[in-house]
Design an enzyme around this catalytic site. Sequence first.
Site, PDB file in Angstrom:
ATOM      1  N   ARG A 193      88.060  26.747  25.804  1.00 17.53           N
ATOM      2  CA  ARG A 193      89.205  25.842  25.881  1.00 17.53           C
ATOM      3  C   ARG A 193      89.262  24.905  24.675  1.00 17.53           C
ATOM      4  O   ARG A 193      90.337  24.639  24.136  1.00 17.53           O
ATOM      5  CB  ARG A 193      89.160  25.048  27.193  1.00 17.53           C
ATOM      6  CG  ARG A 193      90.462  24.316  27.471  1.00 17.53           C
ATOM      7  CD  ARG A 193      90.507  23.758  28.877  1.00 17.53           C
ATOM      8  NE  ARG A 193      89.507  22.719  29.071  1.00 17.53           N
ATOM      9  CZ  ARG A 193      89.245  22.144  30.252  1.00 17.53           C
ATOM     10  NH1 ARG A 193      89.899  22.525  31.347  1.00 17.53           N
ATOM     11  NH2 ARG A 193      88.323  21.220  30.350  1.00 17.53           N
TER      12      ARG A 193
ATOM     13  N   LYS B  41      93.779  20.170  25.488  1.00 11.72           N
ATOM     14  CA  LYS B  41      93.128  18.885  25.788  1.00 11.72           C
ATOM     15  C   LYS B  41      93.102  18.026  24.523  1.00 11.72           C
ATOM     16  O   LYS B  41      92.088  17.947  23.844  1.00 11.72           O
ATOM     17  CB  LYS B  41      91.718  19.165  26.318  1.00 11.72           C
ATOM     18  CG  LYS B  41      91.303  18.204  27.421  1.00 11.72           C
ATOM     19  CD  LYS B  41      90.051  18.686  28.120  1.00 11.72           C
ATOM     20  CE  LYS B  41      89.500  17.623  29.035  1.00 11.72           C
ATOM     21  NZ  LYS B  41      90.299  17.375  30.243  1.00 11.72           N
TER      22      LYS B  41
ATOM     23  N   GLU C  72     101.148  17.348  36.807  1.00 13.03           N
ATOM     24  CA  GLU C  72      99.757  16.963  37.018  1.00 13.03           C
ATOM     25  C   GLU C  72      99.670  15.639  37.761  1.00 13.03           C
ATOM     26  O   GLU C  72     100.640  14.886  37.854  1.00 13.03           O
ATOM     27  CB  GLU C  72      99.029  16.835  35.674  1.00 13.03           C
ATOM     28  CG  GLU C  72      98.887  18.170  35.004  1.00 13.03           C
ATOM     29  CD  GLU C  72      97.572  18.330  34.265  1.00 13.03           C
ATOM     30  OE1 GLU C  72      96.505  18.140  34.863  1.00 13.03           O
ATOM     31  OE2 GLU C  72      97.633  18.657  33.079  1.00 13.03           O
TER      32      GLU C  72
HETATM   33  C1  LIG Z   1      90.478  17.824  31.537  1.00 14.66           C
HETATM   34  C2  LIG Z   1      91.737  17.783  32.322  1.00 14.66           C
HETATM   35  C3  LIG Z   1      91.823  18.300  33.622  1.00 14.66           C
HETATM   36  C4  LIG Z   1      90.648  18.848  34.382  1.00 14.66           C
HETATM   37  O1  LIG Z   1      90.068  19.956  33.815  1.00 14.66           O
HETATM   38  P1  LIG Z   1      88.608  20.400  34.254  1.00 14.66           P
HETATM   39  O2  LIG Z   1      88.284  21.546  33.397  1.00 14.66           O
HETATM   40  O3  LIG Z   1      88.665  20.757  35.690  1.00 14.66           O
HETATM   41  O4  LIG Z   1      87.729  19.218  34.026  1.00 14.66           O
HETATM   42  C5  LIG Z   1      93.063  18.269  34.254  1.00 14.66           C
HETATM   43  N1  LIG Z   1      94.152  17.739  33.656  1.00 14.66           N
HETATM   44  C6  LIG Z   1      94.091  17.216  32.410  1.00 14.66           C
HETATM   45  C7  LIG Z   1      95.305  16.637  31.819  1.00 14.66           C
HETATM   46  C8  LIG Z   1      92.890  17.228  31.710  1.00 14.66           C
HETATM   47  O5  LIG Z   1      92.843  16.693  30.477  1.00 14.66           O
END
Ligand SMILES: *Cc1c(COP(=O)(O)O)cnc(C)c1O
Length: 337
Positions: A80, A183, A219
Amino acid sequence: MENIDWKNLPFGYMKTDYNVRCCYREGKWGELEISSSEYVMLHMAATSLHYGQEVFEGMKAFRGKDGKIRMFRCADNARRLINSGTYIRMATPPAELYTEAVRKAILLNERFVPPYESGAALYVRPLLIGSGAEVGVKPSSEYLFLVFVTPVGPYFKTGFNPVSVMITRDSDRAAPLGTGHIKVGGNYAASLPAAAEAQRLGYSTCLYLDAREKKYIDECGPANFFGIRDNTYITPKSRSILPSITNDSLMTLAKDMGIRVERRQVELSELDAFEEVGECGTAAVITPIGKIFDPQNGRTYDYGETAGPVSAKLYHALRSIQYGDTPDAYRWVTVVE
Ligand SMILES: *Cc1c(COP(=O)(O)O)cnc(C)c1O
């Protein structure tokens, strides 16, 4: 560590002994370096500072009953980070370099990995930033990859108890064809006004709707959303949602428990029909949602004062894999040694 109150750790930063770094220059990655400094020396014109050329990851390492340290789905986080960085035109560390840096950062700070009984964990924060000087808007030619760790307690002080959230329509976390699926720090900057407004009104975070129509659930704060209904786990699908590794794990566990899984657009109007709702991510695994307030019509959707049975079952199933209490049937766990 003798002086740490493991059971009452906040979800915050605590200084540890070392971090691990690697620089990209002249078209190649250098050697991994170990640093005991909490600071980075950065050119004032670095692209990360001006144009948001920054991506990061969040992972956890857990100490088991057997004393061993386990990291959870590290290869998926590596993939990722590479996807995130590639999208915003960064040079990215190879997956092996990522994994080695994480492994080193955990081992060098072994004394900060919380004991099994505490329910705490070691949070691992890898970040990749453009470090080269540019004034025009273009990708940097130099990058810094850094991994630091910090011991953390539960994300929400109330533990596995439902929180209240508020629907927001006043700002968007991510545009329909923007960077919601990767991210990057910029998404978090965009999320701050809605989160601050929700918190000012007494809610733990905000629930975003799709940016275009405000019709579908997106989200929940910095976490993915899911709802449970008729023995079905339902989670929104959208290009602006970050693919959560926790959510992916919960979908797999749900299927194997005989729960149907649907990943699709979820209309706001479906909130009425859910028996349980929650948010999920590395920080909290699952945070059950007890109430969702919609400021547009003053309505509150109520899901009860305690976590629902399906959320609780999924939560415990995932945690026990992470802590090594149940066999790692999915090969999600790597023992760090
Ligand atoms: C990091 C993140 C998540 C959660 O991802 P995980 O891999 O489960 O930790 C969900 N939403 C956003 C916007 C994120 O940045």
